[in-house]
Structure formats: C-alpha cells, structure tokens
Design a protein around this motif. Structure first.
Motif, mmCIF file in Angstrom:
data_model
loop_
_atom_site.group_PDB
_atom_site.id
_atom_site.type_symbol
_atom_site.label_atom_id
_atom_site.label_comp_id
_atom_site.label_asym_id
_atom_site.label_seq_id
_atom_site.Cartn_x
_atom_site.Cartn_y
_atom_site.Cartn_z
ATOM 1 N N ASP A 1 12.284 -7.116 -2.703
ATOM 2 C CA ASP A 1 13.706 -7.469 -2.636
ATOM 3 C C ASP A 1 14.431 -7.124 -3.932
ATOM 4 N N ARG B 1 0.428 -9.179 6.718
ATOM 5 C CA ARG B 1 1.156 -9.629 5.532
ATOM 6 C C ARG B 1 2.572 -9.039 5.491
ATOM 7 N N TYR C 1 4.397 -13.864 -7.636
ATOM 8 C CA TYR C 1 4.068 -14.634 -6.426
ATOM 9 C C TYR C 1 2.563 -14.909 -6.375
ATOM 10 N N SER D 1 12.424 -10.827 3.340
ATOM 11 C CA SER D 1 12.996 -9.681 2.610
ATOM 12 C C SER D 1 13.076 -8.482 3.544
ATOM 13 N N GLY E 1 0.791 -1.228 0.000
ATOM 14 C CA GLY E 1 0.000 0.000 0.000
ATOM 15 C C GLY E 1 0.822 1.276 0.000
HETATM 16 N N1 LIG Z 1 9.629 -9.094 -4.887
HETATM 17 C C1 LIG Z 1 8.570 -9.474 -4.151
HETATM 18 C C2 LIG Z 1 7.264 -9.059 -4.511
HETATM 19 C C3 LIG Z 1 6.216 -9.480 -3.739
HETATM 20 N N2 LIG Z 1 6.436 -10.288 -2.683
HETATM 21 C C4 LIG Z 1 5.314 -10.804 -1.884
HETATM 22 C C5 LIG Z 1 4.753 -9.807 -0.919
HETATM 23 C C6 LIG Z 1 3.255 -9.918 -1.023
HETATM 24 O O1 LIG Z 1 2.737 -10.628 0.084
HETATM 25 C C7 LIG Z 1 2.985 -10.737 -2.282
HETATM 26 C C8 LIG Z 1 2.222 -9.973 -3.354
HETATM 27 O O2 LIG Z 1 2.921 -8.768 -3.639
HETATM 28 P P1 LIG Z 1 2.157 -7.458 -4.123
HETATM 29 O O3 LIG Z 1 3.214 -6.456 -4.413
HETATM 30 O O4 LIG Z 1 1.185 -7.800 -5.178
HETATM 31 O O5 LIG Z 1 1.371 -7.069 -2.823
HETATM 32 P P2 LIG Z 1 0.497 -5.788 -2.512
HETATM 33 O O6 LIG Z 1 -0.886 -6.290 -2.376
HETATM 34 O O7 LIG Z 1 0.673 -4.789 -3.625
HETATM 35 O O8 LIG Z 1 1.057 -5.339 -1.233
HETATM 36 O O9 LIG Z 1 4.255 -11.167 -2.776
HETATM 37 C C9 LIG Z 1 7.710 -10.673 -2.332
HETATM 38 O O10 LIG Z 1 7.898 -11.393 -1.342
HETATM 39 N N3 LIG Z 1 8.768 -10.272 -3.086
#
Ligand SMILES: Nc1ccn([C@H]2C[C@H](O)[C@@H](COP(=O)(O)OP(=O)(O)O)O2)c(=O)n1
Ligand SMILES: Nc1ncnc2c1ncn2[C@@H]1O[C@H](COP(=O)(O)OP(=O)(O)O)[C@@H](O)[C@H]1O
Length: 226
Positions: A131, A178, A35, A186, A10
């Motif tokens: 990350d 979350r 993911y 990360s 967010g």
């Molecule tokens: N490079 C990333 C991108 C996302 N994630 C994880 C973190 C979140 O729980 C999920 C989904 O990411 P996303 O950016 O869609 O989440 P948001 O709803 O925008 O906060 O994946 C990750 O661990 N590493």
C-alpha cells in the motif's frame, strides 16, 4: 525522492527494491518486515492473534529498529535481533492476520512514514510493500506495481526455501491464500493512478532493476521542479 514498489508476494519487490536503492544510492525500506516483526512479537508472547485489541497494543508498545541500508538489513525488536526469525514459515503462515488488523496498520504506517521522512535528508528511499503508492507515500515521485504470473511467483518462492522443505500445498498457501487475505485491506493487484506496471515474469532481476532505475532517473524530484 521516494520510489514506491507494490505488488503481490514473490513478484520480486524486495530484491528489486534493494537493487534499485543500491544502484541509485538510496535508502531501502521493507515495510513487510514491520508486519512480520509485530507478528513475531505477538507469537513470542503467546497472544491470541484474533484478539485485535491486544495485538494492536503490542504493535504500539514494540520497540522496533529496522535498517534502511540496502546492504545491511536487520530488524531488532525489543532488543532481540529477529532478522532471520521473521522469515520462518511459522511467521509467514500467520502474518496476514496481523496485516489485516486495521489498528496495527495505523500504527505501522505512522512508523513507516517517520522512517521515510528521515530518509529524505539522505537523498531518498525505495519503499516496498502493498500500500505504499496508495496509502503510505501517495506523494512518491515514482510508483511501480511489480507483478508476475502466479506460477512464476510460486516457483521463485519454492526455489528460495530449502529444497523439499515445503510442499506444493504449503507454497500455494504462502502465495495464493496470503495474497487473497492481504488484498482485503490493500489494493495491489491493479495499478493505482500514476503507477507504472512492470510484469517481471519474463524479465531477470537485473532487467527489472534496470527499468526502474531508468524510470527513476527520468523522473525529476518534486523539490527540483520550481
Ligand atoms: N505495506 C505492506 C507490506 C506488507 N504487508 C503484509 C503482506 C504480507 O502478508 C506480510 C509480509 O509482507 P512481505 O512483503 O514480507 O511478504 P512476502 O513474503 O515478501 O510476500 O505483510 C502489508 O499488508 N502491507
Ligand atoms: N525478475 C526475477 N526473475 C527471477 N527471479 C526473481 C526475479 N525477481 C526476484 N526473483 C527471486 O524471486 C524470489 C522472491 O523475490 P522477493 O524479492 O523476495 O519477492 P517479494 O518481495 O515480492 O515477495 C527471490 O528469491 C528473488 O531472488
């Protein structure tokens, strides 16, 4: 040029990164969508999400097509368009289980790097996630940690979801719980070396896009340094 945008849920990563890509004529990669796509596939097949080996195997087998056009985002998994499905609460609620599976991360990071490499021939890419600066693209020319107060992030996510469709407790779960789970694998709460922190709490989306675009144009791409 590679621009990395990391930060908590967010904080505005997706909208900002898309805006910057548009402004500068770059490609755009939403790594969170990768993911989410594995999560969708594991749920669809009825896999036990705690069975890390089975979920990692699914990640390796999944045929994934993800758009890098900032104006036309889509995700196709094994031939099914899951662009909208991966945003459903049933996916958001469990995606951290998949994102904390280290074998899934290994596979998805490999795929993300291949997409980033390919985009270099198109002039560059804005990549957003958790990350990117620290693991996926440590050689990024510009690294941004995008933050915002927890209250602002919850309010933004609440406004995005259909009015009344989500309770305050559910919203807190989607943002606070979350982030806590995701931060076990990360580091996206503290800026890494060389990263610029931008607090978007009191900035409009347009202002954040302006700041990052200006920083990017002031950054000389490594290939032109010689
Ligand atoms: N490079 C990333 C991108 C996302 N994630 C994880 C973190 C979140 O729980 C999920 C989904 O990411 P996303 O950016 O869609 O989440 P948001 O709803 O925008 O906060 O994946 C990750 O661990 N590493
Ligand atoms: N600077 C900002 N000010 C106000 N709202 C914003 C700002 N940046 C993004 N938003 C809005 O907040 C919501 C969440 O943004 P999003 O880009 O999905 O965040 P993230 O990818 O970090 O989870 C979206 O509805 C978006 O339009």
């Amino acid at each position: 040029m590679i621009i990395a945008v990391d930060g908590p849920s967010g904080s505005g990563k997706s909208s900002t990164a898309r805006g910057v890509a548009n402004r500068l004529g770059l490609r755009y990669l939403d790594t969170g969508a990768t993911y989410r796509a594995v999560t969708w596939s594991a749920v669809e097949r009825g896999l036990d999400l705690d069975d890390t080996a089975a979920v990692a195997q699914r990640a390796r087998e999944l045929v994934l097509e993800i758009s890098t056009d900032p104006d036309d985002q889509f995700v196709i998994a094994d031939g099914t368009d899951i662009t909208a499905a991966i945003r459903e609460p049933r996916i958001s609620e469990v995606v951290s289980k998949i994102a904390t599976n280290l074998d899934v991360r290994k596979e998805l990071i490999r795929r993300q790097r291949a997409i980033i490499d390919k985009a270099q021939t198109d002039g560059g890419i804005v990549v957003e996630g958790r990350d990117i600066a620290t693991v996926v693209a440590t050689d990024a020319e510009l690294k941004v940690l995008l933050t915002a107060d927890q209250e602002a992030r919850m309010a933004r996510r609440g406004a995005e979801l259909a009015a009344g469709s989500v309770t305050a407790a559910e919203l807190r779960d989607q943002i606070v719980r979350r982030d806590a789970d995701d931060s076990t694998v990360s580091e996206f709460q503290v800026a890494s070396d060389g990263a610029v922190t931008i607090d978007s709490t009191d900035l409009t989306l347009e202002e954040v896009v302006d700041v990052i675009s200006r920083l990017a144009t002031e950054t000389v791409p490594r290939s032109q340094e010689l």
